[in-house]
Design a protein around this motif. Structure first.
Motif, PDB file in Angstrom:
ATOM      1  N   LYS A 144     -14.091  -7.083   0.930  1.00  0.00           N
ATOM      2  CA  LYS A 144     -13.686  -6.377   2.154  1.00  0.00           C
ATOM      3  C   LYS A 144     -13.771  -7.264   3.388  1.00  0.00           C
ATOM      4  CE  LYS A 144     -14.368  -1.723   0.688  1.00  0.00           C
ATOM      5  NZ  LYS A 144     -14.303  -0.406   1.211  1.00  0.00           N
ATOM      6  N   SER A 165     -10.674  -9.279   3.473  1.00  0.00           N
ATOM      7  CA  SER A 165      -9.550  -8.420   3.850  1.00  0.00           C
ATOM      8  C   SER A 165      -9.528  -8.167   5.351  1.00  0.00           C
ATOM      9  CB  SER A 165      -9.634  -7.088   3.108  1.00  0.00           C
ATOM     10  OG  SER A 165      -9.526  -7.287   1.727  1.00  0.00           O
ATOM     11  N   PHE A 186      -3.681  -4.489   1.966  1.00  0.00           N
ATOM     12  CA  PHE A 186      -3.639  -4.223   0.538  1.00  0.00           C
ATOM     13  C   PHE A 186      -5.018  -4.432  -0.084  1.00  0.00           C
ATOM     14  CE2 PHE A 186      -2.977  -5.739  -3.842  1.00  0.00           C
ATOM     15  CZ  PHE A 186      -2.357  -4.619  -4.359  1.00  0.00           C
ATOM     16  N   GLY A 187      -5.671  -5.513   0.273  1.00  0.00           N
ATOM     17  CA  GLY A 187      -7.007  -5.791  -0.270  1.00  0.00           C
ATOM     18  C   GLY A 187      -8.043  -4.787   0.204  1.00  0.00           C
ATOM     19  N   PHE A 231      -7.510  -1.529   1.084  1.00  0.00           N
ATOM     20  CA  PHE A 231      -7.316  -0.190   0.537  1.00  0.00           C
ATOM     21  C   PHE A 231      -7.293  -0.160  -0.989  1.00  0.00           C
ATOM     22  CE2 PHE A 231      -5.395   0.539   4.795  1.00  0.00           C
ATOM     23  CZ  PHE A 231      -6.362   1.423   5.234  1.00  0.00           C
ATOM     24  N   ARG A 232      -7.104  -1.306  -1.594  1.00  0.00           N
ATOM     25  CA  ARG A 232      -7.082  -1.358  -3.052  1.00  0.00           C
ATOM     26  C   ARG A 232      -8.471  -1.071  -3.614  1.00  0.00           C
ATOM     27  NH1 ARG A 232      -7.316  -6.247  -6.198  1.00  0.00           N
ATOM     28  NH2 ARG A 232      -6.991  -5.681  -8.351  1.00  0.00           N
ATOM     29  N   GLY A 233      -9.470  -1.782  -3.113  1.00  0.00           N
ATOM     30  CA  GLY A 233     -10.854  -1.555  -3.515  1.00  0.00           C
ATOM     31  C   GLY A 233     -11.092  -1.653  -5.006  1.00  0.00           C
ATOM     32  N   LYS A 234     -12.368  -1.477  -5.365  1.00  0.00           N
ATOM     33  CA  LYS A 234     -12.732  -1.524  -6.786  1.00  0.00           C
ATOM     34  C   LYS A 234     -13.216  -0.202  -7.259  1.00  0.00           C
ATOM     35  CE  LYS A 234     -13.786  -6.361  -7.184  1.00  0.00           C
ATOM     36  NZ  LYS A 234     -14.705  -7.361  -7.600  1.00  0.00           N
TER      37      LYS A 234
END
Length: 65
Positions: free
Chosen positions: A3, A6, A59-60, A62-65
């Motif tokens: 994060k 990002s 994108f990074g 909101f993509r998250g894990k």
């Protein structure tokens, strides 16, 4: 994607977009645009790079894990 990375990409993208906007409003860019009807290459690359960095950062984030 981390994060922090990002958020850094989003901030860097915003800064590049700001520089692109400032470049497109400069006197030299205005004169070149009046003659060629296109913004200068510097302004375009700043804006393209800023947009790409911001989109990758979003994108990074909101993509998250």
């Amino acid at each position: 994607m981390n994060k922090v990375i990002s958020i850094a990409l989003i901030v860097a993208g915003a800064i590049l977009l700001w520089f692109g906007y400032q470049e497109s409003q400069s006197l030299a860019s205005e004169a070149s645009e009046m003659v060629t009807n296109q913004p200068t290459d510097n302004a375009m690359w700043f804006m393209i790079g800023g947009a790409v960095a911001a989109v990758i950062g979003l994108f990074g984030l909101f993509r998250g894990k």
